[in-house]
Design a protein around this motif. Sequence first.
Motif, short mmCIF file in Angstrom:
data_model
loop_
_atom_site.label_atom_id
_atom_site.label_comp_id
_atom_site.label_asym_id
_atom_site.label_seq_id
_atom_site.Cartn_x
_atom_site.Cartn_y
_atom_site.Cartn_z
N LEU A 1 -55.21 26.22 18.00
CA LEU A 1 -56.20 25.51 19.25
C LEU A 1 -54.93 24.94 20.41
O LEU A 1 -55.33 25.03 21.11
N SER A 2 -54.06 24.99 20.07
CA SER A 2 -53.55 23.63 20.96
C SER A 2 -52.75 25.40 22.33
O SER A 2 -52.23 24.86 23.75
N VAL A 3 -53.08 26.21 22.03
CA VAL A 3 -53.05 27.32 22.87
C VAL A 3 -54.00 27.12 23.93
O VAL A 3 -53.62 27.25 25.16
N ARG B 1 -54.99 21.50 27.30
CA ARG B 1 -54.36 21.08 28.33
C ARG B 1 -54.70 19.26 28.46
O ARG B 1 -55.00 18.93 27.75
N GLY B 2 -53.38 19.12 29.08
CA GLY B 2 -53.38 17.54 29.16
C GLY B 2 -53.33 16.31 28.13
O GLY B 2 -52.40 16.88 27.68
N ASP B 3 -53.74 15.21 28.04
CA ASP B 3 -53.56 14.72 26.52
C ASP B 3 -53.81 15.58 25.47
O ASP B 3 -53.53 14.76 24.06
N THR B 4 -55.17 16.02 26.29
CA THR B 4 -55.32 16.67 24.47
C THR B 4 -54.60 17.90 24.20
O THR B 4 -53.98 17.36 22.30
N HIS B 5 -53.68 18.65 23.81
CA HIS B 5 -52.43 19.07 23.88
C HIS B 5 -51.55 17.87 23.65
O HIS B 5 -50.78 18.39 22.76
N THR B 6 -50.78 16.97 24.13
CA THR B 6 -50.08 15.77 23.53
C THR B 6 -50.47 15.98 22.62
O THR B 6 -49.39 16.11 21.51
N GLN B 7 -51.79 15.01 22.13
CA GLN B 7 -52.42 14.80 21.31
C GLN B 7 -51.89 15.59 19.85
O GLN B 7 -51.82 15.13 18.92
N LEU B 8 -52.28 16.67 20.06
CA LEU B 8 -52.24 17.81 19.43
C LEU B 8 -50.85 18.53 19.06
O LEU B 8 -50.33 18.30 17.63
#
Length: 407
Positions: free
Chosen positions: A80-82, A85-92
């Motif tokens: 999913l992290s692939v 982007r942004g905060d969504t990626h940071t949290q993952l």
Amino acid sequence: MCRIFASCALAALLLAVVWADHHHHHDSSHSHEGEMACHVLSPHNADFAFTLYKHLNAKVAAGQNIFYSPLGISTALSMLSVGARGDTHTQLFSSLGYSTLDQARVNEAYEHAFHMLNHSQENQKLEVGNSVAVRTGFNPLPAFLNDIKQFYTGEVFNVDFEKPDEAKNQINQHIATKTHDKIKDLVKDLDPQMAMVLINWVYFRGQWEKPFNGNLTTKRDFHVDENTKVEVDMMKKTGRFDYYRDHAKFVTVVVLPYKGNTSMMIVLPDEGKMKEVEGFISKDHIRSWYNSLYKNNINLSMPKFSISAEASLGETLKEMGIVDAFGEKADFSGISEDVKLKVSKVSHQAVLSVDETGTEAAAATTLEIMPMSLPEVIELNRPFMVFILEHSTRSFVFMGKIVNPTA
């Protein structure tokens, strides 16, 4: 989750996670360079495994089993992290423990891990893989799909989510095939607006290095708690096992090897000490106990059992810090730049069977990804007007009404 063998919960967890810090002599043939590529993830995935265990353990009722695949769940979230982007990626990445890594390094580590995990061995079957079920007509970015295929052994296939029952059956059949019919009905229902479903599966079948003698299996009581006992088929074996007794931590550790390069580590807390052990246990304790093992003569009795556990992980993952992915702030522009997406559901199911010959275990994880807002449905199935405009001169170049497209 099944109401059986509560005290086996910790052992079941360790079966799934011990590989993360497993530096047994069986691995000595691997090159240092080979180890480094996939072991980048090991400490982070192990920490995630124990954090997830504590969150799941806080939710289960007394007497319920916990069994899951930390590797499977970490892999699904990494896929999913692939596209995040942004905060969504940071949290993952923060929740997975990957904050000190970048996406490229994580991808390369998984690519190598799958190569190692799926390397066929005699007397052992270990299969790990991923798929993406994509809505017919929805086109994820080619870069996303290419990364899933290259780094995560991903298979991509189309599904008509507008026929949700057929789509559900198609995905469930795919999962059943990959898990040798151990996980059959993970997906319960699907929204007709679904954009895609990310799927991970793990299947393991191992034969004991020294099988139990079925003739010695007898009916014995298993104490679920102080007031509850159940009758089980208790297997018995006498021999020299890797063993460690940690008096300070109230645990007895026994390792049962399979043929090949896997083993089951059993951590047996002293009577009444399960909660205390669950409170402190971490990958560091597993490593310490593993490194302290020595051969000892053991008369081992172990239940023969088969359990299944199923969980919806959405709320648990939010508690662990993956929040934006599920809401209006989700940024999956690495999957699609045209359609805003969010995760609607995360499901996981795992099964474990232990008998005299060995162990069979399987797990599957699905991440259901929806358009953030439902698209307006426009179907040109009645007469309509058409205009062709030239903007520099503000001219109607053509115009008309379509009453019968076949005329």
